[in-house]
Design a protein around this motif. Structure first.
Motif, PDB file in Angstrom:
ATOM      1  N   ASP A 379       0.833  -1.186   0.000  1.00  0.00           N
ATOM      2  CA  ASP A 379       0.000   0.000   0.000  1.00  0.00           C
ATOM      3  C   ASP A 379       0.878   1.249   0.000  1.00  0.00           C
ATOM      4  OD1 ASP A 379      -2.081  -1.639   0.116  1.00  0.00           O
ATOM      5  OD2 ASP A 379      -2.760  -1.075   2.131  1.00  0.00           O
ATOM      6  N   GLU A 380       0.425   2.269  -0.755  1.00  0.00           N
ATOM      7  CA  GLU A 380       1.116   3.546  -0.760  1.00  0.00           C
ATOM      8  C   GLU A 380       0.731   4.313   0.502  1.00  0.00           C
ATOM      9  OE1 GLU A 380       3.271   4.091  -2.916  1.00  0.00           O
ATOM     10  OE2 GLU A 380       2.812   2.629  -4.444  1.00  0.00           O
ATOM     11  N   VAL A 381       1.627   5.176   0.964  1.00  0.00           N
ATOM     12  CA  VAL A 381       1.380   5.939   2.180  1.00  0.00           C
ATOM     13  C   VAL A 381       1.665   7.398   1.903  1.00  0.00           C
ATOM     14  CG1 VAL A 381       2.003   6.259   4.582  1.00  0.00           C
ATOM     15  CG2 VAL A 381       2.083   3.983   3.571  1.00  0.00           C
ATOM     16  N   LEU A 382       0.718   8.258   2.208  1.00  0.00           N
ATOM     17  CA  LEU A 382       0.932   9.694   2.135  1.00  0.00           C
ATOM     18  C   LEU A 382       1.139  10.186   3.549  1.00  0.00           C
ATOM     19  CD1 LEU A 382      -1.881  10.632  -0.390  1.00  0.00           C
ATOM     20  CD2 LEU A 382       0.461   9.907  -0.832  1.00  0.00           C
ATOM     21  N   PRO A 383       2.346  10.658   3.918  1.00  0.00           N
ATOM     22  CA  PRO A 383       2.643  11.002   5.303  1.00  0.00           C
ATOM     23  C   PRO A 383       2.022  12.327   5.721  1.00  0.00           C
ATOM     24  CG  PRO A 383       4.528  11.446   3.908  1.00  0.00           C
ATOM     25  CD  PRO A 383       3.491  10.817   3.031  1.00  0.00           C
ATOM     26  N   PRO A 384       2.033  12.624   7.038  1.00  0.00           N
ATOM     27  CA  PRO A 384       1.446  13.865   7.521  1.00  0.00           C
ATOM     28  C   PRO A 384       2.102  15.071   6.870  1.00  0.00           C
ATOM     29  CG  PRO A 384       2.014  12.426   9.350  1.00  0.00           C
ATOM     30  CD  PRO A 384       2.607  11.823   8.119  1.00  0.00           C
ATOM     31  N   GLY A 410      -3.185  14.991   6.345  1.00  0.00           N
ATOM     32  CA  GLY A 410      -2.793  13.921   7.256  1.00  0.00           C
ATOM     33  C   GLY A 410      -2.231  12.715   6.522  1.00  0.00           C
ATOM     34  N   GLN A 411      -2.305  11.545   7.173  1.00  0.00           N
ATOM     35  CA  GLN A 411      -1.818  10.307   6.581  1.00  0.00           C
ATOM     36  C   GLN A 411      -2.953   9.622   5.832  1.00  0.00           C
ATOM     37  OE1 GLN A 411       0.818   7.594   8.702  1.00  0.00           O
ATOM     38  NE2 GLN A 411       0.739   8.948  10.470  1.00  0.00           N
ATOM     39  N   VAL A 412      -2.714   9.319   4.573  1.00  0.00           N
ATOM     40  CA  VAL A 412      -3.698   8.619   3.753  1.00  0.00           C
ATOM     41  C   VAL A 412      -3.041   7.356   3.213  1.00  0.00           C
ATOM     42  CG1 VAL A 412      -5.195   8.730   1.742  1.00  0.00           C
ATOM     43  CG2 VAL A 412      -4.852  10.767   3.152  1.00  0.00           C
ATOM     44  N   GLY A 427      -9.041  13.039   3.724  1.00  0.00           N
ATOM     45  CA  GLY A 427      -8.594  13.502   5.032  1.00  0.00           C
ATOM     46  C   GLY A 427      -9.076  14.917   5.292  1.00  0.00           C
ATOM     47  N   HIS A 428      -9.280  15.248   6.583  1.00  0.00           N
ATOM     48  CA  HIS A 428      -9.715  16.605   6.917  1.00  0.00           C
ATOM     49  C   HIS A 428      -8.897  17.232   8.034  1.00  0.00           C
ATOM     50  CE1 HIS A 428     -11.592  14.636  10.329  1.00  0.00           C
ATOM     51  NE2 HIS A 428     -12.026  15.782  10.806  1.00  0.00           N
ATOM     52  N   ARG A 429      -7.918  16.484   8.582  1.00  0.00           N
ATOM     53  CA  ARG A 429      -7.061  17.084   9.601  1.00  0.00           C
ATOM     54  C   ARG A 429      -5.645  16.562   9.411  1.00  0.00           C
ATOM     55  NH1 ARG A 429      -9.510  12.933  13.131  1.00  0.00           N
ATOM     56  NH2 ARG A 429      -7.808  11.790  14.122  1.00  0.00           N
ATOM     57  N   ASP A 430      -4.691  17.390   9.790  1.00  0.00           N
ATOM     58  CA  ASP A 430      -3.300  17.089   9.472  1.00  0.00           C
ATOM     59  C   ASP A 430      -2.716  15.967  10.305  1.00  0.00           C
ATOM     60  OD1 ASP A 430      -3.428  19.096   7.626  1.00  0.00           O
ATOM     61  OD2 ASP A 430      -2.632  20.628   8.973  1.00  0.00           O
ATOM     62  N   GLU A 438      -7.372  -1.780  -1.427  1.00  0.00           N
ATOM     63  CA  GLU A 438      -6.919  -1.924  -2.810  1.00  0.00           C
ATOM     64  C   GLU A 438      -8.083  -2.016  -3.789  1.00  0.00           C
ATOM     65  OE1 GLU A 438      -6.324  -6.772  -2.702  1.00  0.00           O
ATOM     66  OE2 GLU A 438      -4.707  -5.457  -2.037  1.00  0.00           O
ATOM     67  N   ASN A 439      -7.766  -1.644  -5.049  1.00  0.00           N
ATOM     68  CA  ASN A 439      -8.694  -1.780  -6.174  1.00  0.00           C
ATOM     69  C   ASN A 439     -10.016  -1.066  -5.943  1.00  0.00           C
ATOM     70  OD1 ASN A 439      -6.892  -3.430  -7.695  1.00  0.00           O
ATOM     71  ND2 ASN A 439      -7.445  -5.164  -6.399  1.00  0.00           N
ATOM     72  N   SER A 440      -9.965   0.088  -5.305  1.00  0.00           N
ATOM     73  CA  SER A 440     -11.151   0.906  -5.087  1.00  0.00           C
ATOM     74  C   SER A 440     -11.232   1.984  -6.164  1.00  0.00           C
ATOM     75  CB  SER A 440     -11.109   1.557  -3.701  1.00  0.00           C
ATOM     76  OG  SER A 440     -11.143   0.581  -2.683  1.00  0.00           O
ATOM     77  N   ARG A 441     -12.413   2.601  -6.304  1.00  0.00           N
ATOM     78  CA  ARG A 441     -12.571   3.716  -7.236  1.00  0.00           C
ATOM     79  C   ARG A 441     -13.336   4.831  -6.533  1.00  0.00           C
ATOM     80  NH1 ARG A 441     -12.149   3.927 -13.113  1.00  0.00           N
ATOM     81  NH2 ARG A 441     -12.763   6.020 -13.759  1.00  0.00           N
ATOM     82  N   ILE A 442     -12.706   6.001  -6.430  1.00  0.00           N
ATOM     83  CA  ILE A 442     -13.279   7.164  -5.775  1.00  0.00           C
ATOM     84  C   ILE A 442     -13.579   8.189  -6.859  1.00  0.00           C
ATOM     85  CG2 ILE A 442     -13.031   8.817  -3.904  1.00  0.00           C
ATOM     86  CD1 ILE A 442     -12.697   5.887  -3.046  1.00  0.00           C
ATOM     87  N   ARG A 443     -14.868   8.435  -7.118  1.00  0.00           N
ATOM     88  CA  ARG A 443     -15.238   9.297  -8.239  1.00  0.00           C
ATOM     89  C   ARG A 443     -15.191  10.777  -7.860  1.00  0.00           C
ATOM     90  NH1 ARG A 443     -16.527   6.865 -12.768  1.00  0.00           N
ATOM     91  NH2 ARG A 443     -17.195   4.688 -12.746  1.00  0.00           N
ATOM     92  N   ALA A 444     -15.258  11.617  -8.892  1.00  0.00           N
ATOM     93  CA  ALA A 444     -15.039  13.055  -8.757  1.00  0.00           C
ATOM     94  C   ALA A 444     -15.950  13.676  -7.705  1.00  0.00           C
ATOM     95  CB  ALA A 444     -15.264  13.735 -10.111  1.00  0.00           C
ATOM     96  N   GLY A 445     -15.385  14.609  -6.934  1.00  0.00           N
ATOM     97  CA  GLY A 445     -16.141  15.368  -5.962  1.00  0.00           C
ATOM     98  C   GLY A 445     -16.304  14.701  -4.616  1.00  0.00           C
ATOM     99  N   ALA A 446     -15.771  13.505  -4.449  1.00  0.00           N
ATOM    100  CA  ALA A 446     -15.918  12.802  -3.173  1.00  0.00           C
ATOM    101  C   ALA A 446     -15.079  13.468  -2.089  1.00  0.00           C
ATOM    102  CB  ALA A 446     -15.521  11.345  -3.320  1.00  0.00           C
ATOM    103  N   ILE A 447     -15.585  13.429  -0.845  1.00  0.00           N
ATOM    104  CA  ILE A 447     -14.856  13.911   0.324  1.00  0.00           C
ATOM    105  C   ILE A 447     -14.899  12.803   1.369  1.00  0.00           C
ATOM    106  CG2 ILE A 447     -14.713  15.637   2.152  1.00  0.00           C
ATOM    107  CD1 ILE A 447     -16.244  17.550   0.319  1.00  0.00           C
ATOM    108  N   ILE A 448     -13.715  12.351   1.800  1.00  0.00           N
ATOM    109  CA  ILE A 448     -13.625  11.301   2.806  1.00  0.00           C
ATOM    110  C   ILE A 448     -12.752  11.815   3.942  1.00  0.00           C
ATOM    111  CG2 ILE A 448     -13.060   8.900   3.269  1.00  0.00           C
ATOM    112  CD1 ILE A 448     -13.296   8.310   0.311  1.00  0.00           C
ATOM    113  N   TYR A 449     -13.297  11.824   5.156  1.00  0.00           N
ATOM    114  CA  TYR A 449     -12.622  12.416   6.306  1.00  0.00           C
ATOM    115  C   TYR A 449     -11.521  11.511   6.848  1.00  0.00           C
ATOM    116  CZ  TYR A 449     -15.940  16.293   7.083  1.00  0.00           C
ATOM    117  OH  TYR A 449     -16.668  17.437   6.985  1.00  0.00           O
ATOM    118  N   SER A 450     -10.677  12.094   7.700  1.00  0.00           N
ATOM    119  CA  SER A 450      -9.712  11.316   8.470  1.00  0.00           C
ATOM    120  C   SER A 450     -10.449  10.421   9.458  1.00  0.00           C
ATOM    121  CB  SER A 450      -8.767  12.241   9.236  1.00  0.00           C
ATOM    122  OG  SER A 450      -8.070  13.102   8.365  1.00  0.00           O
TER     123      SER A 450
END
Length: 610
Positions: A379-384, A410-412, A427-430, A438-450
């Motif tokens: 899995d890829e990791v986006l750090p804080p 934040g971390q994603v 994410g919504h907080r740092d 894996e193998n998910s699809r997030i379509r345009a305009g989606a917002i997913i919180y921390s």
């Protein structure tokens, strides 16, 4: 060689053990009784019952609390396997709630969502020496009348709000050779309950209430006087040993915080962390994998530990028992965590050498890698970091699609093969953590919180909102303009059509269908500050379009809610209800025929009730 652990032993321990050997009283006797008295006083409980291992302590505590066949016990998947095995020993069922990504301890909001009518107890683990959120956990246990067991096997002397762990519920400690204090092998149960203490004493000694009078089924879990004498000496210097661990941890944290790609342990407020382990996360920004870093440090004669490389629910034993859920925060932690030496035997030179070796390993960029073949994709990791445009680092997401205008806080953690469209906010907080399988699809305009954990193969429509502390399983469809409010729990293979609104605290079990514009509510009287009570929709239920489910209502398994219905009370399994207010119709027979038909089952996995 700098070892990962090093028991602190001296002449006092040697003399104490020698005295016991000379006395001729080797089995459980006066030294065990003294150790129990001193340990209870240290922890702040009325009773302590010595046993011969931490595993024995957990098993004894659960049995003494009356846990047995058919009971469910909620615990963490990120611990040593004996935490869950002790539940199996009682013929009960472990139920796993995922962890908090910062503390590695069980996430209280997910714990609450795991409660069912069969839940009898909660086993929390104060992992690595940091106490869990005991205010929230004790509140939940009190609210639902659940037994609280504390696995404090790594947390001798740790405190929450000035109170020692092991005193909030039934405490369980281990004195294995690597622990903060040791008896070689050994354990202890702590409690304020005279009834629990009496039962525990019988269980540890073949169920005897007195010699040769066996009241219940018991075991040979007794501690020897040899071990107890050893433990008495160790207990006398526990605070000093913990202080040295804390000083070592403070030095390591201050230095390692400057090394990009390593995330140091978080110590939450109101907690005294005793650093049984100093555990860092090795993220993708470090430039080499966790395992390659461990190999590089071993090359420099520094031993490390991975606690734990496989979460309990992914162990072969539990896979064979039918555990197939996705707990993404634990699974990601199992890939990234690495424990460094922090024990009291380290000197300043050792600590500086550990830090310098970490810096050299990073600068070497993996020169000491031990793998000769292409590593498996992780899995890829986006750090804080501060809010930023995700496209600012072109090498960061080789195995996922991330558009340049996506915003990351934040971390994603994003699973391989996941496709994210434009104008998405993750994410919504740092300081937050968000995991997407894996193998998910997030379509345009989606917002997913921390604070959200999502399983594999999620598919969203456009403009979806998923709020904080929500847990979503595998193979879930979230339709366009759907809102999943905070603290919801969504199972596997759930379908939510367009414009569904799930209010906070809603529970949706596996294989539920929610038609367009279906709504759950959680505030019966619409008062500010009122206690929120979400609806529960059980496995296989089908919710028609434009239907509304009132707060606290439970929809039974395989029930059908007609379009436009307003559901004001619980619906039985396989019932069909329609109207406003919804009433059961005479169509239950047809509904059962529909649920049992091959057309409904075709192409879908067989549901397991285990």
């Amino acid at each position: 060689m700098i070892q990962i652990s090093n028991p602190s032993l001296g002449d006092n321990e040697i003399q104490a053990v020698t005295d016991v050997l000379k006395s001729g009283m080797l089995a459980q006797g006066s030294q065990v009784a003294r150790f129990e008295h001193l340990f209870a006083a240290y922890v702040g409980t009325k009773h302590a019952i010595a046993v011969n291992s931490g595993t024995a302590a957990l098993h004894t505590a659960l049995l003494a609390a009356g846990i047995g066949d058919g009971d469910e016990v909620i615990t963490t998947p990120f611990s040593f396997v004996s935490t869950a095995n002790a539940i199996l020993f009682c013929h009960a069922k472990p139920v796993f709630a995922d962890i908090d990504g910062k503390t590695f301890n069980i996430n209280p909001s997910l714990l609450k969502h795991a409660i069912t009518e069969r839940t009898r107890a909660v086993v929390v683990v104060h992992l690595y020496g940091q106490p869990c959120d005991m205010d929230e956990i004790t509140r939940i246990c009190d609210e639902y009348n659940l037994i609280l067991v504390e696995d404090a096997c790594q947390a001798h002397g740790a405190e929450y709000g000035g109170r020692k762990v092991g005193s909030f519920g039934i405490g369980c400690f281990s004195f294995y050779a690597t622990k903060n204090i040791t008896t070689g092998e050994g354990g202890m149960v702590t409690t304020d309950s005279a009834d629990i203490a009496q039962k525990a004493r019988m269980i540890r000694s073949h169920g005897q209430s007195e010699r040769y009078l066996h009241q219940t089924l018991g075991f040979n879990y007794r501690m020897t006087d040899i071990a107890a004498a050893f433990g008495i000496c160790q207990l006398g210097k526990l605070d000093e040993l913990n202080d040295r661990r804390s000083r070592n941890a403070a030095f390591l944290a201050g230095e390692i915080a400057r090394i990009e790609g390593l995330t140091i342990p978080t110590v939450e407020s109101e907690r005294k962390h005793v650093f049984h382990q100093f555990t860092v996360r090795v993220t993708s920004r470090f430039g080499m994998s966790r395992d390659d870093l461990a190999a590089a440090l071993r090359h420099r004669e520094i031993m490390t530990g991975v606690y734990y490389p496989i979460p309990i629910h992914r162990q072969p034993l539990y896979q064979d028992l039918g555990y197939d859920g996705h707990l993404p925060v634990s699974e990601q932690a199992a890939k990234e965590t690495l424990s460094l030496p922090v024990h009291p035997g380290l000197n300043d030179r050792d600590l500086r050498y550990i830090v310098q070796s970490l810096k050299e390993a990073r600068n070497a960029g993996g020169c000491h890698q031990t793998r000769t073949s292409e590593p498996e994709a992780i899995d890829e990791v986006l750090p804080p970091a501060q809010p930023k445009q995700a496209g600012s680092d072109g090498n960061r997401l080789e195995r996922t699609h991330m558009p340049g205008d996506a915003v990351i806080h934040g971390q994603v953690h994003i699973g391989t093969g996941t496709f994210v469209e434009e104008n998405v906010i993750l994410g919504h907080r740092d300081d937050g953590v968000l995991s997407i399988g894996e193998n998910s699809r997030i379509r345009a305009g989606a917002i997913i919180y921390s604070g959200v954990s999502i399983g594999r193969r999620l598919k969203t429509g456009h403009n979806v909102l998923i709020r904080e502390e929500t847990q979503i399983g595998d193979d879930v469809l979230v339709g366009t303009n759907t809102v999943v409010d905070g603290h919801c729990r969504i199972g596997n293979r759930v379908v939510m059509q367009t414009n569904v609104y799930l209010t906070a605290q809603t529970v949706v079990e596996d294989e539920v269908f929610l038609g367009p514009c279906a709504v759950t509510t959680n505030d019966k009287y619409m008062e500010y500050g009122a206690k929120l009570v979400g609806a529960t929709i059980k496995r296989g239920a089908r919710i028609g379009a434009n239907s509304t489910i009132l707060p606290g209502v439970t929809i039974g398994e395989d029930a059908i809610i007609g379009s436009g219905a307003v559901v004001t009370k619980d619906v039985p399994d396989k019932a069909v209800v329609v109207g406003n207010p919804a009433r059961e119709t005479n169509s239950s027979t047809a509904a059962r025929s529909f649920h049992d038909s091959p057309a409904k089952a075709g192409g879908q996995p067989t549901r397991s009730r285990s």
